[in-house]
Motif scaffolding. Structure first.
Motif, PDB file in Angstrom:
ATOM      1  N   TYR A 186       0.544  -1.339  -0.147  1.00  0.00           N
ATOM      2  CA  TYR A 186       0.274   0.218   0.049  1.00  0.00           C
ATOM      3  C   TYR A 186       0.958   1.398   0.038  1.00  0.00           C
ATOM      4  CZ  TYR A 186      -3.124   3.744   1.279  1.00  0.00           C
ATOM      5  OH  TYR A 186      -3.823   4.926   1.668  1.00  0.00           O
ATOM      6  N   VAL A 187       2.145   1.227   0.608  1.00  0.00           N
ATOM      7  CA  VAL A 187       2.883   2.456   0.900  1.00  0.00           C
ATOM      8  C   VAL A 187       4.043   2.748  -0.305  1.00  0.00           C
ATOM      9  CG1 VAL A 187       5.168   3.501   1.436  1.00  0.00           C
ATOM     10  CG2 VAL A 187       2.725   2.474   3.226  1.00  0.00           C
ATOM     11  N   ILE A 188       4.021   1.332  -0.756  1.00  0.00           N
ATOM     12  CA  ILE A 188       4.666   1.904  -2.209  1.00  0.00           C
ATOM     13  C   ILE A 188       3.248   2.205  -3.214  1.00  0.00           C
ATOM     14  CG2 ILE A 188       5.610   0.979  -3.928  1.00  0.00           C
ATOM     15  CD1 ILE A 188       7.009  -1.222  -1.953  1.00  0.00           C
ATOM     16  N   ALA A 189       2.674   1.537  -3.399  1.00  0.00           N
ATOM     17  CA  ALA A 189       1.596   1.704  -4.085  1.00  0.00           C
ATOM     18  C   ALA A 189       1.244   3.446  -4.256  1.00  0.00           C
ATOM     19  CB  ALA A 189       0.188   0.809  -4.242  1.00  0.00           C
ATOM     20  N   PHE A 190       0.916   4.194  -3.162  1.00  0.00           N
ATOM     21  CA  PHE A 190      -0.043   5.285  -2.538  1.00  0.00           C
ATOM     22  C   PHE A 190       1.105   6.158  -2.844  1.00  0.00           C
ATOM     23  CE2 PHE A 190       0.759   9.334   0.001  1.00  0.00           C
ATOM     24  CZ  PHE A 190      -0.520   9.522  -0.205  1.00  0.00           C
ATOM     25  N   TRP A 191       3.202   6.239  -2.552  1.00  0.00           N
ATOM     26  CA  TRP A 191       4.131   6.901  -3.162  1.00  0.00           C
ATOM     27  C   TRP A 191       3.641   7.111  -4.974  1.00  0.00           C
ATOM     28  CZ3 TRP A 191       4.854  11.173  -0.627  1.00  0.00           C
ATOM     29  CH2 TRP A 191       5.033  11.181   0.980  1.00  0.00           C
ATOM     30  N   LEU A 192       4.037   5.668  -5.306  1.00  0.00           N
ATOM     31  CA  LEU A 192       3.794   6.186  -7.092  1.00  0.00           C
ATOM     32  C   LEU A 192       3.049   6.386  -7.352  1.00  0.00           C
ATOM     33  CD1 LEU A 192       5.705   4.913  -8.908  1.00  0.00           C
ATOM     34  CD2 LEU A 192       3.803   2.724  -8.590  1.00  0.00           C
ATOM     35  N   VAL A 193       1.528   6.445  -6.850  1.00  0.00           N
ATOM     36  CA  VAL A 193       0.205   7.017  -7.891  1.00  0.00           C
ATOM     37  C   VAL A 193       0.665   8.778  -7.205  1.00  0.00           C
ATOM     38  CG1 VAL A 193      -1.811   7.168  -7.523  1.00  0.00           C
ATOM     39  CG2 VAL A 193      -0.578   5.128  -8.124  1.00  0.00           C
ATOM     40  N   PHE A 194       0.897   9.188  -5.945  1.00  0.00           N
ATOM     41  CA  PHE A 194       0.739  10.095  -5.855  1.00  0.00           C
ATOM     42  C   PHE A 194       1.947  11.429  -6.591  1.00  0.00           C
ATOM     43  CE2 PHE A 194       2.536  13.458  -2.784  1.00  0.00           C
ATOM     44  CZ  PHE A 194       1.361  14.623  -2.617  1.00  0.00           C
ATOM     45  N   PRO A 200       1.873  16.347 -10.408  1.00  0.00           N
ATOM     46  CA  PRO A 200       1.683  18.111 -11.860  1.00  0.00           C
ATOM     47  C   PRO A 200       0.837  17.318 -12.022  1.00  0.00           C
ATOM     48  CG  PRO A 200       2.738  15.759 -12.623  1.00  0.00           C
ATOM     49  CD  PRO A 200       2.231  15.385 -11.221  1.00  0.00           C
ATOM     50  N   ILE A 201      -0.426  17.434 -11.947  1.00  0.00           N
ATOM     51  CA  ILE A 201      -2.020  17.253 -12.846  1.00  0.00           C
ATOM     52  C   ILE A 201      -2.630  18.671 -12.134  1.00  0.00           C
ATOM     53  CG2 ILE A 201      -4.438  15.984 -12.951  1.00  0.00           C
ATOM     54  CD1 ILE A 201      -3.165  14.001 -13.282  1.00  0.00           C
ATOM     55  N   ALA A 257       5.880  28.095  -9.070  1.00  0.00           N
ATOM     56  CA  ALA A 257       5.610  28.005  -7.647  1.00  0.00           C
ATOM     57  C   ALA A 257       4.324  27.467  -8.592  1.00  0.00           C
ATOM     58  CB  ALA A 257       5.597  28.270  -6.732  1.00  0.00           C
ATOM     59  N   PRO A 258       3.479  26.865  -8.287  1.00  0.00           N
ATOM     60  CA  PRO A 258       1.494  26.561  -9.074  1.00  0.00           C
ATOM     61  C   PRO A 258       1.069  27.238  -7.561  1.00  0.00           C
ATOM     62  CG  PRO A 258       2.607  24.721  -6.963  1.00  0.00           C
ATOM     63  CD  PRO A 258       3.869  25.330  -7.045  1.00  0.00           C
ATOM     64  N   LYS A 259      -0.173  28.372  -8.173  1.00  0.00           N
ATOM     65  CA  LYS A 259      -1.167  28.979  -7.813  1.00  0.00           C
ATOM     66  C   LYS A 259      -1.583  28.249  -7.028  1.00  0.00           C
ATOM     67  CE  LYS A 259      -4.302  32.892  -9.177  1.00  0.00           C
ATOM     68  NZ  LYS A 259      -4.959  33.274 -10.802  1.00  0.00           N
ATOM     69  N   PHE A 260      -3.266  27.216  -7.002  1.00  0.00           N
ATOM     70  CA  PHE A 260      -3.463  26.489  -6.249  1.00  0.00           C
ATOM     71  C   PHE A 260      -2.599  24.435  -6.139  1.00  0.00           C
ATOM     72  CE2 PHE A 260      -6.043  29.914  -7.901  1.00  0.00           C
ATOM     73  CZ  PHE A 260      -6.537  30.100  -6.537  1.00  0.00           C
ATOM     74  N   HIS A 261      -1.749  24.472  -5.273  1.00  0.00           N
ATOM     75  CA  HIS A 261      -1.645  22.769  -5.168  1.00  0.00           C
ATOM     76  C   HIS A 261      -2.295  22.163  -5.085  1.00  0.00           C
ATOM     77  CE1 HIS A 261      -1.602  23.285  -0.990  1.00  0.00           C
ATOM     78  NE2 HIS A 261      -1.092  24.047  -0.521  1.00  0.00           N
ATOM     79  N   MET A 262      -3.855  22.352  -4.517  1.00  0.00           N
ATOM     80  CA  MET A 262      -4.703  20.670  -4.157  1.00  0.00           C
ATOM     81  C   MET A 262      -3.604  19.214  -3.828  1.00  0.00           C
ATOM     82  SD  MET A 262      -6.558  21.434  -7.654  1.00  0.00           S
ATOM     83  CE  MET A 262      -5.201  21.501  -9.290  1.00  0.00           C
TER      84      MET A 262
END
Length: 78
Positions: free
Chosen positions: A10-18, A23-24, A40-45
């Motif tokens: 789970y941790v590996i999958a989370f960081w990979l997907v994160f 950048p989206i 720097a992004p305007k809104f990082h979300m």
């Protein structure tokens, strides 16, 4: 599959997907203030991206569990 293996997957999958969703939807500030990085992004979300990464990581971990336990495919060496 032990609980430790489940958590590691789970941790590996989370960081990979994160890092894939990070950048989206990034929009840069047209006129940054003095001292701010122009890239720097305007809104990082970040919260929304963490939520989507968590949901995707649960799905990927579930797929891994299904393949490893139900189907019996050896995906990782023991």
């Amino acid at each position: 599959m032990s609980i430790a293996s489940f958590i590691v997957v789970y941790v590996i999958a989370f960081w990979l997907v994160f890092f894939m969703v990070l950048p989206i939807g990034v929009r840069q500030n047209e006129k940054p203030e003095e001292g701010h990085d122009p890239g720097a992004p305007k809104f990082h979300m970040i919260g929304k991206k963490m939520l989507w990464a968590g949901i995707a990581a649960i799905a990927l971990t579930g797929i891994y569990w299904y393949l490893a336990e139900i189907v019996g495919i050896q995906l990782l060496p023991s």
